[in-house]
Design a protein around this motif. Structure first.
Motif, PDB file in Angstrom:
ATOM      1  N   VAL A 292       0.848  -1.199   0.000  1.00  0.00           N
ATOM      2  CA  VAL A 292       0.000   0.000   0.000  1.00  0.00           C
ATOM      3  C   VAL A 292       0.881   1.246   0.000  1.00  0.00           C
ATOM      4  O   VAL A 292       0.615   2.206  -0.733  1.00  0.00           O
ATOM      5  CB  VAL A 292      -0.970  -0.011   1.202  1.00  0.00           C
ATOM      6  CG1 VAL A 292      -1.703   1.312   1.312  1.00  0.00           C
ATOM      7  CG2 VAL A 292      -1.959  -1.166   1.084  1.00  0.00           C
ATOM      8  N   TYR A 293       1.943   1.228   0.792  1.00  0.00           N
ATOM      9  CA  TYR A 293       2.885   2.345   0.817  1.00  0.00           C
ATOM     10  C   TYR A 293       3.475   2.572  -0.578  1.00  0.00           C
ATOM     11  O   TYR A 293       3.548   3.703  -1.062  1.00  0.00           O
ATOM     12  CB  TYR A 293       3.999   2.080   1.833  1.00  0.00           C
ATOM     13  CG  TYR A 293       5.069   3.147   1.829  1.00  0.00           C
ATOM     14  CD1 TYR A 293       4.861   4.355   2.475  1.00  0.00           C
ATOM     15  CD2 TYR A 293       6.274   2.938   1.162  1.00  0.00           C
ATOM     16  CE1 TYR A 293       5.828   5.341   2.457  1.00  0.00           C
ATOM     17  CE2 TYR A 293       7.249   3.922   1.144  1.00  0.00           C
ATOM     18  CZ  TYR A 293       7.024   5.116   1.791  1.00  0.00           C
ATOM     19  OH  TYR A 293       7.984   6.090   1.768  1.00  0.00           O
ATOM     20  N   GLU A 294       3.885   1.501  -1.242  1.00  0.00           N
ATOM     21  CA  GLU A 294       4.458   1.620  -2.587  1.00  0.00           C
ATOM     22  C   GLU A 294       3.431   2.165  -3.573  1.00  0.00           C
ATOM     23  O   GLU A 294       3.765   2.970  -4.446  1.00  0.00           O
ATOM     24  CB  GLU A 294       5.004   0.274  -3.036  1.00  0.00           C
ATOM     25  CG  GLU A 294       6.250  -0.135  -2.254  1.00  0.00           C
ATOM     26  CD  GLU A 294       6.675  -1.582  -2.491  1.00  0.00           C
ATOM     27  OE1 GLU A 294       5.946  -2.334  -3.170  1.00  0.00           O
ATOM     28  OE2 GLU A 294       7.743  -1.962  -1.976  1.00  0.00           O
ATOM     29  N   LEU A 295       2.182   1.740  -3.439  1.00  0.00           N
ATOM     30  CA  LEU A 295       1.105   2.274  -4.287  1.00  0.00           C
ATOM     31  C   LEU A 295       0.972   3.777  -4.074  1.00  0.00           C
ATOM     32  O   LEU A 295       0.876   4.542  -5.039  1.00  0.00           O
ATOM     33  CB  LEU A 295      -0.222   1.574  -3.967  1.00  0.00           C
ATOM     34  CG  LEU A 295      -1.466   2.219  -4.586  1.00  0.00           C
ATOM     35  CD1 LEU A 295      -1.503   1.976  -6.083  1.00  0.00           C
ATOM     36  CD2 LEU A 295      -2.721   1.696  -3.921  1.00  0.00           C
ATOM     37  N   LEU A 296       0.951   4.213  -2.833  1.00  0.00           N
ATOM     38  CA  LEU A 296       0.817   5.636  -2.539  1.00  0.00           C
ATOM     39  C   LEU A 296       2.011   6.427  -3.067  1.00  0.00           C
ATOM     40  O   LEU A 296       1.843   7.557  -3.545  1.00  0.00           O
ATOM     41  CB  LEU A 296       0.623   5.848  -1.035  1.00  0.00           C
ATOM     42  CG  LEU A 296      -0.674   5.270  -0.460  1.00  0.00           C
ATOM     43  CD1 LEU A 296      -0.711   5.418   1.053  1.00  0.00           C
ATOM     44  CD2 LEU A 296      -1.896   5.889  -1.104  1.00  0.00           C
ATOM     45  N   GLN A 297       3.194   5.849  -3.016  1.00  0.00           N
ATOM     46  CA  GLN A 297       4.378   6.510  -3.583  1.00  0.00           C
ATOM     47  C   GLN A 297       4.212   6.670  -5.097  1.00  0.00           C
ATOM     48  O   GLN A 297       4.482   7.732  -5.648  1.00  0.00           O
ATOM     49  CB  GLN A 297       5.652   5.717  -3.266  1.00  0.00           C
ATOM     50  CG  GLN A 297       6.060   5.751  -1.816  1.00  0.00           C
ATOM     51  CD  GLN A 297       6.346   7.156  -1.336  1.00  0.00           C
ATOM     52  OE1 GLN A 297       5.590   7.704  -0.553  1.00  0.00           O
ATOM     53  NE2 GLN A 297       7.414   7.751  -1.793  1.00  0.00           N
ATOM     54  N   ARG A 298       3.790   5.600  -5.774  1.00  0.00           N
ATOM     55  CA  ARG A 298       3.584   5.670  -7.230  1.00  0.00           C
ATOM     56  C   ARG A 298       2.485   6.668  -7.571  1.00  0.00           C
ATOM     57  O   ARG A 298       2.536   7.333  -8.605  1.00  0.00           O
ATOM     58  CB  ARG A 298       3.214   4.301  -7.792  1.00  0.00           C
ATOM     59  CG  ARG A 298       4.348   3.331  -7.921  1.00  0.00           C
ATOM     60  CD  ARG A 298       3.985   2.105  -8.755  1.00  0.00           C
ATOM     61  NE  ARG A 298       2.750   1.456  -8.375  1.00  0.00           N
ATOM     62  CZ  ARG A 298       2.617   0.491  -7.478  1.00  0.00           C
ATOM     63  NH1 ARG A 298       3.669   0.032  -6.847  1.00  0.00           N
ATOM     64  NH2 ARG A 298       1.433  -0.041  -7.215  1.00  0.00           N
ATOM     65  N   SER A 299       1.484   6.770  -6.718  1.00  0.00           N
ATOM     66  CA  SER A 299       0.334   7.623  -7.019  1.00  0.00           C
ATOM     67  C   SER A 299       0.708   9.098  -7.095  1.00  0.00           C
ATOM     68  O   SER A 299      -0.040   9.896  -7.655  1.00  0.00           O
ATOM     69  CB  SER A 299      -0.779   7.409  -5.992  1.00  0.00           C
ATOM     70  OG  SER A 299      -0.437   7.991  -4.749  1.00  0.00           O
ATOM     71  N   GLN A 300       1.861   9.479  -6.573  1.00  0.00           N
ATOM     72  CA  GLN A 300       2.299  10.868  -6.679  1.00  0.00           C
ATOM     73  C   GLN A 300       2.518  11.280  -8.124  1.00  0.00           C
ATOM     74  O   GLN A 300       2.531  12.464  -8.434  1.00  0.00           O
ATOM     75  CB  GLN A 300       3.572  11.084  -5.869  1.00  0.00           C
ATOM     76  CG  GLN A 300       3.363  10.973  -4.383  1.00  0.00           C
ATOM     77  CD  GLN A 300       4.655  11.171  -3.618  1.00  0.00           C
ATOM     78  OE1 GLN A 300       5.737  11.319  -4.190  1.00  0.00           O
ATOM     79  NE2 GLN A 300       4.552  11.176  -2.307  1.00  0.00           N
ATOM     80  N   SER A 301       2.704  10.315  -8.998  1.00  0.00           N
ATOM     81  CA  SER A 301       2.859  10.606 -10.426  1.00  0.00           C
ATOM     82  C   SER A 301       1.549  10.433 -11.180  1.00  0.00           C
ATOM     83  O   SER A 301       1.502  10.617 -12.380  1.00  0.00           O
ATOM     84  CB  SER A 301       3.907   9.666 -11.036  1.00  0.00           C
ATOM     85  OG  SER A 301       5.153   9.879 -10.450  1.00  0.00           O
ATOM     86  N   GLY A 302       0.497  10.052 -10.482  1.00  0.00           N
ATOM     87  CA  GLY A 302      -0.777   9.761 -11.121  1.00  0.00           C
ATOM     88  C   GLY A 302      -0.744   8.366 -11.707  1.00  0.00           C
ATOM     89  O   GLY A 302       0.261   7.969 -12.295  1.00  0.00           O
ATOM     90  N   ILE A 303      -1.792   7.612 -11.510  1.00  0.00           N
ATOM     91  CA  ILE A 303      -1.843   6.234 -12.013  1.00  0.00           C
ATOM     92  C   ILE A 303      -3.151   6.037 -12.767  1.00  0.00           C
ATOM     93  O   ILE A 303      -4.207   6.445 -12.309  1.00  0.00           O
ATOM     94  CB  ILE A 303      -1.795   5.203 -10.859  1.00  0.00           C
ATOM     95  CG1 ILE A 303      -0.545   5.372 -10.012  1.00  0.00           C
ATOM     96  CG2 ILE A 303      -1.868   3.785 -11.404  1.00  0.00           C
ATOM     97  CD1 ILE A 303      -0.506   4.477  -8.783  1.00  0.00           C
ATOM     98  N   ARG A 304      -3.052   5.395 -13.910  1.00  0.00           N
ATOM     99  CA  ARG A 304      -4.252   4.972 -14.644  1.00  0.00           C
ATOM    100  C   ARG A 304      -4.228   3.454 -14.680  1.00  0.00           C
ATOM    101  O   ARG A 304      -3.341   2.843 -15.280  1.00  0.00           O
ATOM    102  CB  ARG A 304      -4.275   5.522 -16.052  1.00  0.00           C
ATOM    103  CG  ARG A 304      -5.490   5.019 -16.825  1.00  0.00           C
ATOM    104  CD  ARG A 304      -5.751   5.844 -18.047  1.00  0.00           C
ATOM    105  NE  ARG A 304      -6.871   5.371 -18.791  1.00  0.00           N
ATOM    106  CZ  ARG A 304      -8.135   5.662 -18.528  1.00  0.00           C
ATOM    107  NH1 ARG A 304      -8.436   6.423 -17.519  1.00  0.00           N
ATOM    108  NH2 ARG A 304      -9.103   5.194 -19.284  1.00  0.00           N
ATOM    109  N   PHE A 305      -5.224   2.837 -14.033  1.00  0.00           N
ATOM    110  CA  PHE A 305      -5.338   1.384 -14.015  1.00  0.00           C
ATOM    111  C   PHE A 305      -6.103   0.944 -15.259  1.00  0.00           C
ATOM    112  O   PHE A 305      -7.104   1.551 -15.622  1.00  0.00           O
ATOM    113  CB  PHE A 305      -6.065   0.922 -12.746  1.00  0.00           C
ATOM    114  CG  PHE A 305      -5.293   1.227 -11.494  1.00  0.00           C
ATOM    115  CD1 PHE A 305      -4.282   0.384 -11.062  1.00  0.00           C
ATOM    116  CD2 PHE A 305      -5.557   2.366 -10.753  1.00  0.00           C
ATOM    117  CE1 PHE A 305      -3.555   0.666  -9.923  1.00  0.00           C
ATOM    118  CE2 PHE A 305      -4.841   2.659  -9.608  1.00  0.00           C
ATOM    119  CZ  PHE A 305      -3.835   1.811  -9.193  1.00  0.00           C
ATOM    120  N   SER A 306      -5.644  -0.127 -15.884  1.00  0.00           N
ATOM    121  CA  SER A 306      -6.256  -0.594 -17.130  1.00  0.00           C
ATOM    122  C   SER A 306      -6.926  -1.957 -16.994  1.00  0.00           C
ATOM    123  O   SER A 306      -7.316  -2.553 -17.986  1.00  0.00           O
ATOM    124  CB  SER A 306      -5.196  -0.665 -18.229  1.00  0.00           C
ATOM    125  OG  SER A 306      -4.609   0.600 -18.422  1.00  0.00           O
TER     126      SER A 306
END
Length: 187
Positions: free
Chosen positions: A10-24
Motif C-alpha cells: 500500500v505504501y508503494e502504491l501511494l508513492q507511485r500515485s504521486q505521479s498519477g496512475i491509470r489502471f487498465s
C-alpha cells in the motif's frame, strides 16, 4: 505504513500515485466500483476498513500506467525556506505553470543566481527546469483531456501554452502521441 511489512504494498502504491496512475484492468474497475457503492451505506471504522480493502486491491494490480514522469510532493508542511532548491523550484513551477515562467523570477524565488540554479537543478534531476515545467504542464493537460470536454486549444491555453504548435510538439515528445490520440485512448 512504510515500516509495517503488511502495508508495504500500500505504501508503494501511494508513492507511485504521486505521479498519477491509470489502471487498465477492467475487472479491477468493476470491483472498485462495487466497493465504492458500499461506502454510501457504512459508517465508522468500517469506512476505514473499506478504504484499506480498496488500496489493497489497487496495490495488487499490475496493469497500470504512470501518468506523469514527475511526482508531486510537499515537504515540511509547505515551509518553502526549509526545503532544498530543487523542492523550491518544483513548488514554484506547480504554483505558476499556467503563467509565463521567467528564469530570473524563479531564481530570485529560490535565492540563486539563474545560471547556478540551472546547473544545480540539472545536476540533481537530470532535467532542465523547463523540461520539468513542460512535464508539469503536460500532466495538467492529460488530466483535462481525460476529465473535461474542453477543446484541445482551450486545454493548451489552460495549461500555460500560448502557442498551439509548441503545445503539440511538447505533448508528443513527452507522451509519444498527439493530444487527440491521448483523449481517445483515455475515453
Amino acid at each position: 505504513m512504510k515500516t509495517l511489512p503488511d502495508y508495504k504494498v500500500v505504501y508503494e502504491l501511494l508513492q507511485r500515485s504521486q505521479s498519477g496512475i491509470r489502471f487498465s484492468d477492467f475487472s479491477l474497475s468493476a470491483r472498485i466500483y462495487d466497493m465504492m457503492q458500499k461506502s454510501d451505506h457504512i459508517t465508522g471504522i468500517n469506512c476505514i476498513i473499506l478504504l484499506f480493502d480498496i488500496l489493497d486491491e489497487l496495490s495488487r494490480c499490475t496493469i497500470y500506467k504512470l501518468l506523469s514522469t514527475t511526482a508531486y510532493s510537499v515537504y515540511n508542511n509547505g515551509n518553502v525556506q526549509a526545503r532544498g532548491p530543487v523542492d523550491r523550484v518544483y513548488d514554484y513551477l506547480y504554483n505558476h505553470f499556467k503563467e509565463k515562467v521567467s528564469l530570473h523570477v524563479l531564481a530570485h524565488y529560490v535565492k540563486f543566481n539563474p545560471t547556478a540554479l540551472c546547473r544545480y537543478f540539472k545536476q540533481h534531476t537530470n532535467k532542465t527546469i523547463f523540461e520539468c515545467l513542460a512535464e508539469i504542464r503536460i500532466e495538467h493537460t492529460c488530466h483535462l483531456l481525460t476529465y473535461s470536454d474542453m477543446t484541445i486549444s482551450e486545454i493548451a491555453y489552460e495549461s500555460g501554452y500560448n502557442q498551439i504548435s509548441l503545445f503539440n510538439k511538447q505533448f508528443y515528445i513527452i507522451m509519444h502521441m498527439t493530444p487527440t490520440e491521448y483523449r481517445k485512448q483515455m475515453r
